[in-house]
Design a protein around this motif. Sequence first.
Motif, PDB file in Angstrom:
ATOM      1  N   SER A  87      24.427 -21.843  -9.195  1.00 28.99           N
ATOM      2  CA  SER A  87      25.080 -20.607  -9.640  1.00 28.99           C
ATOM      3  C   SER A  87      24.775 -19.452  -8.694  1.00 28.99           C
ATOM      4  CB  SER A  87      24.623 -20.257 -11.064  1.00 28.99           C
ATOM      5  OG  SER A  87      24.887 -21.306 -11.962  1.00 28.99           O
ATOM      6  N   THR A  92      24.720 -16.460  -5.989  1.00 31.35           N
ATOM      7  CA  THR A  92      25.637 -15.383  -5.650  1.00 31.35           C
ATOM      8  C   THR A  92      26.081 -15.526  -4.192  1.00 31.35           C
ATOM      9  OG1 THR A  92      23.853 -13.918  -4.917  1.00 31.35           O
ATOM     10  CG2 THR A  92      24.446 -13.833  -7.262  1.00 31.35           C
ATOM     11  N   ASP A  93      27.141 -14.846  -3.850  1.00 31.71           N
ATOM     12  CA  ASP A  93      27.589 -14.856  -2.454  1.00 31.71           C
ATOM     13  C   ASP A  93      26.528 -14.252  -1.540  1.00 31.71           C
ATOM     14  OD1 ASP A  93      29.977 -16.029  -3.175  1.00 31.71           O
ATOM     15  OD2 ASP A  93      31.067 -14.135  -3.310  1.00 31.71           O
ATOM     16  N   ASP A  94      25.815 -13.251  -2.043  1.00 33.49           N
ATOM     17  CA  ASP A  94      24.750 -12.626  -1.251  1.00 33.49           C
ATOM     18  C   ASP A  94      23.659 -13.634  -0.913  1.00 33.49           C
ATOM     19  OD1 ASP A  94      25.874 -10.113  -1.083  1.00 33.49           O
ATOM     20  OD2 ASP A  94      24.856  -9.345  -2.861  1.00 33.49           O
ATOM     21  N   LEU A  99      24.018 -16.925  -0.665  1.00 29.84           N
ATOM     22  CA  LEU A  99      24.559 -17.872   0.309  1.00 29.84           C
ATOM     23  C   LEU A  99      24.479 -17.297   1.721  1.00 29.84           C
ATOM     24  CD1 LEU A  99      26.049 -20.454   1.088  1.00 29.84           C
ATOM     25  CD2 LEU A  99      28.196 -19.305   0.504  1.00 29.84           C
ATOM     26  N   ILE A 100      24.869 -16.065   1.875  1.00 28.26           N
ATOM     27  CA  ILE A 100      24.844 -15.424   3.190  1.00 28.26           C
ATOM     28  C   ILE A 100      23.416 -15.340   3.721  1.00 28.26           C
ATOM     29  CG2 ILE A 100      25.249 -13.246   4.416  1.00 28.26           C
ATOM     30  CD1 ILE A 100      27.635 -12.823   2.447  1.00 28.26           C
ATOM     31  N   ARG A 150      28.852 -26.774  -5.830  1.00 28.73           N
ATOM     32  CA  ARG A 150      28.703 -25.336  -5.652  1.00 28.73           C
ATOM     33  C   ARG A 150      27.726 -25.058  -4.503  1.00 28.73           C
ATOM     34  NH1 ARG A 150      30.560 -20.160  -6.021  1.00 28.73           N
ATOM     35  NH2 ARG A 150      28.879 -18.685  -6.453  1.00 28.73           N
ATOM     36  N   GLY A 151      28.126 -24.181  -3.588  1.00 33.89           N
ATOM     37  CA  GLY A 151      27.269 -23.886  -2.444  1.00 33.89           C
ATOM     38  C   GLY A 151      27.293 -24.979  -1.405  1.00 33.89           C
ATOM     39  N   LYS A 190      28.583 -25.209   1.416  1.00 31.82           N
ATOM     40  CA  LYS A 190      28.331 -24.746   2.781  1.00 31.82           C
ATOM     41  C   LYS A 190      26.836 -24.732   3.077  1.00 31.82           C
ATOM     42  CE  LYS A 190      29.698 -21.101   6.025  1.00 31.82           C
ATOM     43  NZ  LYS A 190      30.448 -19.835   6.187  1.00 31.82           N
TER      44      LYS A 190
END
Length: 335
Positions: A91, A93-95, A97-98, A122-123, A125
């Motif tokens: 779950s 956040t995009d933050d 992942l970056i 999910r995730g 990448k």
Amino acid sequence: MSPAARSAPRAAGAADWRDVPIAPVVLFFGPEDFIASRAVDGLRKKLRTQNPDLELTTLDAAGYTAGRLGMIASPSLFSEPKLIEVANLASMTDDFLIDALAYLADPAPDVTVALSHSGGTRGKKLLDALKAAGAPRIECLALKKDQDKAAFVGAEFGLAKRRIDAAAVRALVAAVGANLSELAAACQQLISDTTGMVDVDAVDKYYGGRVEATAFKVADAALAGNGPLALSTLRHALATGVDPVPLVAALAMKIRQVARVHSARGSSAQLARDLGMAPWQVDAARRDAGHWTGEALVAAIKALAEADAQVKGAAKDPVYAVERAVTLIATSARR
């Protein structure tokens, strides 16, 4: 980077959850919370053995805000080694992942990041980047087969340098095997509270009242042709609140195992591999198979299919349905 981190294996792939390698980043992947918790705890203990002053920080990837990972991983005043445990990768956040992708490209020295992902895509990448970087991946998968749970019990006793016989393993898995954390707790209780070889009597003393254990007692007596014992055990189980559904399920599982080995040839180890059973299950089913003809097995399988439908709502009296099935099986078996 610490020597321990430098010496960690770089090849991607699953590692043993009981012996997690130390590395800059470790992925714990899968839905089994108990295994994930034990694996992360094992890594934490390894790191603390190397350095008792280990600094521990926890993060929730689901509520993560930008910059936190880099800030926590940055060197502290006294440069203590750090462990950063990150939960809820599924779950994230995009933050997160970056920041995680950026961190993976340049991990901080003397820092271990433990990432816990409950499974799924999910995730992806980040998961792909971890694989490409050779980060150890610890599979935290549910143990669904009895033979896997039996192996788990054996390993728990082996680590404690204790012995448990095959019949006791089977009884323990039957009694508490639905939940892995309960199964682990049961192992630890038996290890702590008993001495010498753990046998069926010891398991029965602690866990004989469980629904699954009671169901298998009924099944064992019925398949051995001991009608009076099967019916008395069944009536006691029903009187103490055991639902008919698991009783029929236990009978069906036992009958299926007997049918699978009835005409099979080969060693227990070979049949276990071919049939997807544990060797002790093969041995037990072979003992039961001596009480049965092929025709009787076919009749029992049909009776259990009917009983299964009846106890799940097709009949007004599920208790009568299971009693009838137990009686038919017990009288069909040769004593």
